[in-house]
Write an enzyme that holds these catalytic residues in place. Structure first.
Site, PDB file in Angstrom:
ATOM      1  N   SER A 180       0.485  -1.438   0.270  1.00 42.14           N
ATOM      2  CA  SER A 180      -0.086  -0.014  -0.312  1.00 42.14           C
ATOM      3  C   SER A 180       0.873   0.831   0.130  1.00 42.14           C
ATOM      4  CB  SER A 180      -1.236  -0.247   1.079  1.00 42.14           C
ATOM      5  OG  SER A 180      -1.823   0.792   0.959  1.00 42.14           O
ATOM      6  N   ASP A 198      -8.483  -6.441  -3.690  1.00 36.29           N
ATOM      7  CA  ASP A 198      -8.462  -5.137  -3.036  1.00 36.29           C
ATOM      8  C   ASP A 198      -9.786  -3.719  -3.960  1.00 36.29           C
ATOM      9  OD1 ASP A 198      -7.838  -2.746  -2.159  1.00 36.29           O
ATOM     10  OD2 ASP A 198      -5.459  -2.662  -2.943  1.00 36.29           O
ATOM     11  N   HIS A 214      -7.593  -6.012   0.229  1.00 36.07           N
ATOM     12  CA  HIS A 214      -6.290  -4.698   0.099  1.00 36.07           C
ATOM     13  C   HIS A 214      -4.835  -4.905   1.187  1.00 36.07           C
ATOM     14  CE1 HIS A 214      -4.355  -1.278  -0.086  1.00 36.07           C
ATOM     15  NE2 HIS A 214      -4.433  -0.411   1.114  1.00 36.07           N
TER      16      HIS A 214
END
Length: 336
Positions: A193, A268, A298
């Site tokens: 991320s 995600d 995610h």
């Protein structure tokens, strides 16, 4: 007495003449402004609204991007590993910010030759929350791991910012290079991320010190994310200077020529998976891999079957090709 009266009268007339001239000049200047507003009032109003929204977003971007207090105890309690050789480390950055790191040591056979993964986490929580994932990496991949809490996260001092996170990553890499017990030719950056953007920047600036790059569910840039998350607003038309945090990974990835693994969870719901695909395509690495997990979300793609197999295979390739770069150009997409 009469002389003073004459001087005062002259000064009064001069001031009145100056005021009259100034008022006339103001009317001349106001006339085009009034005409312009009557003709383009709607455009001016939209421009003012646009500038106001941009100003508000600029001011509150840090609040929208960084979540060091989620969960609520993240700044107070850092879970620590038990029964595993580890070090709780504090280092200083160039701007004198104290950072907290955890070093997990692999102690099995040939541990002195083990690669070391520098782990850059996402935009919430602390390094303790990543221990379950990190410990599985330790066991399955037979690597050392250094988990990093950015400034403003966990027990690290300061407040998060884009430039601050970049300085943090540089400080961590510099520290790793001072350790005599770490193989400096086998440094792997891992970023998930927001951590992916940090890892890409660090790799782009330190290609000679990085063996490989692993990215998981990261984004092209903050402007790209803003256009995706706020699609009802004209975010795509905002100039770059409106963004306090940019993280332009799509520009920096083209400077990362080391072997690279891109891990994408197609489920995600936060970062569109097409961004990982585009980063993979933009990568100039001669040895790059894209591992796709249809059920990967995610934050939990690492729990998908085959995740550690993909990482293990990638690291084996690195060892066989003797980091940092393979001679033959190879790319591979794996759907797991």
């Amino acid at each position: 007495m009469e002389k003073h009266w004459v001087l005062w009268s002259c000064a009064e007339r001069w001031l009145l003449a100056l005021a009259s001239w100034s008022w006339g000049l103001c009317r001349i200047c106001l006339l085009p402004l009034i005409l312009t507003f009557n003709m383009y009032g709607g455009v001016i109003l939209l421009l003012l609204i646009f500038v106001s929204i941009a100003g508000i977003l600029f001011k509150f971007q840090d609040v929208l991007l960084y979540f060091p207090d989620q969960p609520s105890s993240s700044r107070l309690y850092i879970p620590m590993p038990t029964g595993i050789p580890h070090e709780n480390i504090f280092i200083k950055t160039k701007d004198n910010i104290r950072l907290n790191l955890i070093l997990l040591r692999y102690t099995g056979d040939n541990s002195s030759f083990s690669p070391t993964i520098i782990y850059f986490h996402g935009n919430a929580g602390n390094i303790g929350h990543r221990l379950p994932n990190a410990l599985l990496m330790l066991v399955n991949l037979k690597v050392n791991l250094i988990l990093v809490d950015y400034r403003g996260y966990g027990k690290s001092d300061g407040e998060p910012s884009e430039e601050g996170l970049y300085m943090d990553s540089e400080a961590v890499l510099d520290y790793v290079m001072t350790r005599p017990d770490i193989d400096k030719t086998k440094i792997i950056l891992f970023g998930r991320s927001l951590g992916g953007a940090v890892a890409i920047h660090l790799a782009s600036e330190n290609a000679h010190r990085i063996c490989a790059l692993v990215l998981e569910n990261t984004f092209l840039s903050i402007p790209h994310m803003a256009s995706t998350l706020f699609s009802v607003l004209p975010m795509r038309y905002l100039p770059l200077w409106c963004y306090k945090n940019k993280f332009l990974s799509y520009r920096k990835i083209v400077q990362c020529r080391m072997p690279s693994l891109f891990i994408s969870g197609l489920s995600d719901q936060l970062i569109p998976p097409f961004m990982m695909k585009q980063l993979y395509e933009l990568s100039p690495s001669r040895t790059k891999r894209l591992a796709i997990f249809p059920d990967g979300t995610h934050n939990d793609t690492w729990q998908c079957q085959g995740y550690f197999t993909a990482l293990e295979q990638f690291i084996k390739e690195l060892n066989s090709n003797h980091c940092p770069e393979a001679n033959a150009k190879t790319s591979n997409v794996t759907i797991i």
